[in-house]
Scaffold this active site. Structure first.
Site: not given
Ligand SMILES: Nc1ncnc2c1ncn2[C@@H]1O[C@H](COP(=O)(O)OP(=O)(O)OP(=O)(O)O)[C@@H](O)[C@H]1O
Ligand SMILES: O=C(O)[C@H](O)COP(=O)(O)O
Length: 568
Positions: A200, A517
């Site tokens: 970042r 993510g």
């Molecule tokens: N079959 C499964 N059963 C349980 N958990 C799972 C399965 N497949 C994936 N996951 C979990 O889902 C998690 C990611 O889910 P999330 O919805 O947070 O995804 P993301 O959108 O990539 O994350 P973020 O919200 O950080 O952007 C991972 O930690 C993974 O271990």
């Molecule tokens: O890490 C992030 O997603 C951004 O820096 C925003 O942070 P926040 O979810 O604490 O607002």
């Protein structure tokens, strides 16, 4: 257990999670609207955005097969036939042929421009500029493409722009001016305050360098973590050495965000110098978007540049509030690039356009899935959410993750995909485990044959093949959420295979966008982040943008001016 594990993972990643970025570098030489933006070392991608299609119609050759016939065998002992490509392509010309036809017709359409001395690359920019009139969300994307084309060809393009860009400000606008720059420098730090991922920071550099090279005085502001009041471990001080190194100058650091001491430091600031303010969230007024606080912060500067895409979904004093007191308030290069890809390229993609959505829960991705169903031709689902879809269709899912209150929603999403002609693919086989642990016993079974007491933790090899075949037909792919519990090596194969496939397709010119993510973490783990077209710096911000929500930090910026120009 899962929550505990995920919390551990997040803690390991640092204060606020790991994020990676590609810097916005638009091709072409320097021009008033197209500044040089040299990254300090190669970033995820410094590619020009491929021309987006101007066609608003969906590819007609994809149909949504009945989910049960396509994906779910009721015969547990027999292998499930590879489902996707044949039925998908059966209603009309095969995707490859159709894509070839489209390419040929695009080439023919570009011929008059080529004859007129304009490269084909300029044509989509013009089309996009036209399209942007109808869809303002495209306009920033359009402006970038027009600039790229014009800088390369010695022409000044015709463009409209939704938001004014820092690139629209010249030395005449910036020389000697105090510019408040909101960046998202929320990087992970280890227990010894070492930066564990500087992405970042690197992502913020092009905008700052542009301002410095035009004689501005930069007042840099950011948050780090979610401190409750002044908390030394959330100080921005550990960022100063890296910022100084990347900028090639000694960055000064204020101990506060507002107040007399900061005002004095700003007054002493020379042209081409940078002052980093302390963590803006040390003031509770920041997150409350307190107008008085915003006014005091704004009073330090003459104009405002927002380059904090990762925080653009927050209506905070330093992202939204200050725009009420500073004119102009413009978008930085990183913010622009994120919008180019996550909004522009997704709203108007080269087709066929596939979305891959995974992650743990349907509930956290409803908005994204619904929004993508309006735009994509193929939707591939993986991760923990698939078991809610299976159960909604009457299958046994053992002890897999299921959201009982989302069964109806899952059914309605399948119906919606069918109604919209989107090919929605669920995995046909899964890797199951006898417990949620890295050393669990595992086996591969058809999705319809998950025994009691076992849980699905990854997609199986047949599904990977089917997904890869479907992805082979595409020109644009967006990915959000892992295919399985990739944090455990035993259940990381599905996610890693998809990451490798996207890397392979990127090299062939397919636009690949990773939405932030955990999928970003997966792509980094496989070591293919550098080849993707775009990796977002925003977790929450990228999700909200994909859901079609407006980002307050973007909405608050000044509208761009209409530019009309001619070939020179
Ligand atoms: N079959 C499964 N059963 C349980 N958990 C799972 C399965 N497949 C994936 N996951 C979990 O889902 C998690 C990611 O889910 P999330 O919805 O947070 O995804 P993301 O959108 O990539 O994350 P973020 O919200 O950080 O952007 C991972 O930690 C993974 O271990
Ligand atoms: O890490 C992030 O997603 C951004 O820096 C925003 O942070 P926040 O979810 O604490 O607002």
């Amino acid at each position: 257990m899962l929550r505990r594990f995920q919390a551990q993972i997040r803690r390991r990643r640092g204060a606020r999670g790991t994020h990676t970025v590609a810097i916005a570098v638009i091709a072409g030489g320097p021009s008033p609207t197209h500044p040089p933006q040299p990254p300090s070392r190669p970033l995820a991608s410094d590619k020009q955005i491929p021309p987006a299609s101007t066609s608003s119609t969906k590819a007609p050759f994809f149909t949504t097969p009945t989910p049960t016939s396509l994906l779910l065998s009721t015969r547990p002992s027999s292998p499930i036939p590879a489902p996707a490509p044949a039925p998908m392509a059966s209603t009309a010309a095969p995707p490859a042929a159709l894509v070839a036809r489209r390419a040929a017709s695009a080439s023919a359409a570009a011929a008059p421009l080529r004859r007129a001395g304009l490269a084909a690359g300029c044509q989509p920019a013009r089309s996009l500029a036209f399209a942007a009139g109808a869809d303002p969300r495209l306009a920033v994307h359009v402006a970038s493409r027009c600039r790229a084309a014009s800088a390369a060809r010695g022409t000044r393009a015709v463009a409209t722009m939704a938001k004014k860009s820092v690139g629209d400000l010249t030395a005449a606008d910036l020389e000697g001016k105090r510019v408040l720059v909101r960046a998202d420098l929320n990087v992970p730090l280890d227990d010894n305050q070492n930066i564990t991922d500087d992405t970042r920071i690197r992502a913020a550099i092009p905008t700052i360098k542009y301002l410095l090279s035009n004689g501005a005085k930069v007042i840099l502001t950011s948050h780090l973590g979610r401190p409750k009041g002044v908390t030394p471990k959330f100080s921005l001080a550990p960022l100063v050495p890296r910022l100084s190194e990347l900028l090639g100058i000694a960055v000064k650091k204020a101990e506060d965000v507002i107040g007399p001491e900061v005002e004095k430091l700003v007054a002493d600031l020379e042209n081409g110098a940078v002052l980093l303010l302390e963590n803006v969230r040390f003031y509770k007024e920041e997150e409350k978007n307190d107008p008085e606080f915003a006014k005091k912060l704004a009073s330090l500067a003459d104009l405002f540049v927002n380059d904090a895409f990762g925080t653009a979904h927050r209506a905070h004093a330093s992202t939204e509030g200050v725009t009420k007191f500073l004119k102009p308030s413009v978008a930085g290069f990183l913010l622009q690039k994120e919008l180019d890809y996550l909004d522009g390229a997704v709203s108007n993609p080269k087709r066929p356009f596939a979305a891959i959505v995974g992650g743990s829960k349907v509930s956290s991705k409803i908005g994204v899935i619904e929004s993508l169903l309006e735009k994509c031709d193929i939707l591939l689902l993986g991760g923990g959410m698939i078991f809610t879809f299976y159960k909604a269709q009457g299958l046994s899912v053992g002890s897999s993750l299921v959201e009982e209150d989302k069964l109806e929603l899952a059914t309605s999403l399948l119906a919606k995909a069918k109604a919209k002609g989107v090919s929605l693919l669920l995995p046909s086989d899964v890797i199951i485990a006898d417990k949620f642990a890295p050393d669990a016993n595992s086996q591969t079974v058809p999705a319809s044959a998950i025994p009691d007491g076992w849980m699905g933790l990854d997609i199986g090899p047949d599904s990977v093949k089917t997904f890869n075949d479907a992805l082979d037909t595409t020109q644009t792919i967006i990915w959000n959420g892992p295919m399985g519990v990739f944090e455990f090596d035993k259940f990381a194969v599905g996610t890693e295979s998809i990451a490798k496939k996207l890397a392979e397709l990127s090299k062939k010119g397919v636009t690949t966008i990773i939405g932030g993510g955990d999928s970003v973490a997966a792509v980094e783990k496989v070591g293919v982040a550098d080849v993707m077209s775009h990796i977002s710096t925003g977790g929450g911000a990228s999700l909200e943008l994909l859901e079609g929500k407006e980002l307050p930090g973007v909405v608050a910026l000044d509208e761009g001016v209409m530019t009309r120009s001619v070939t020179v």
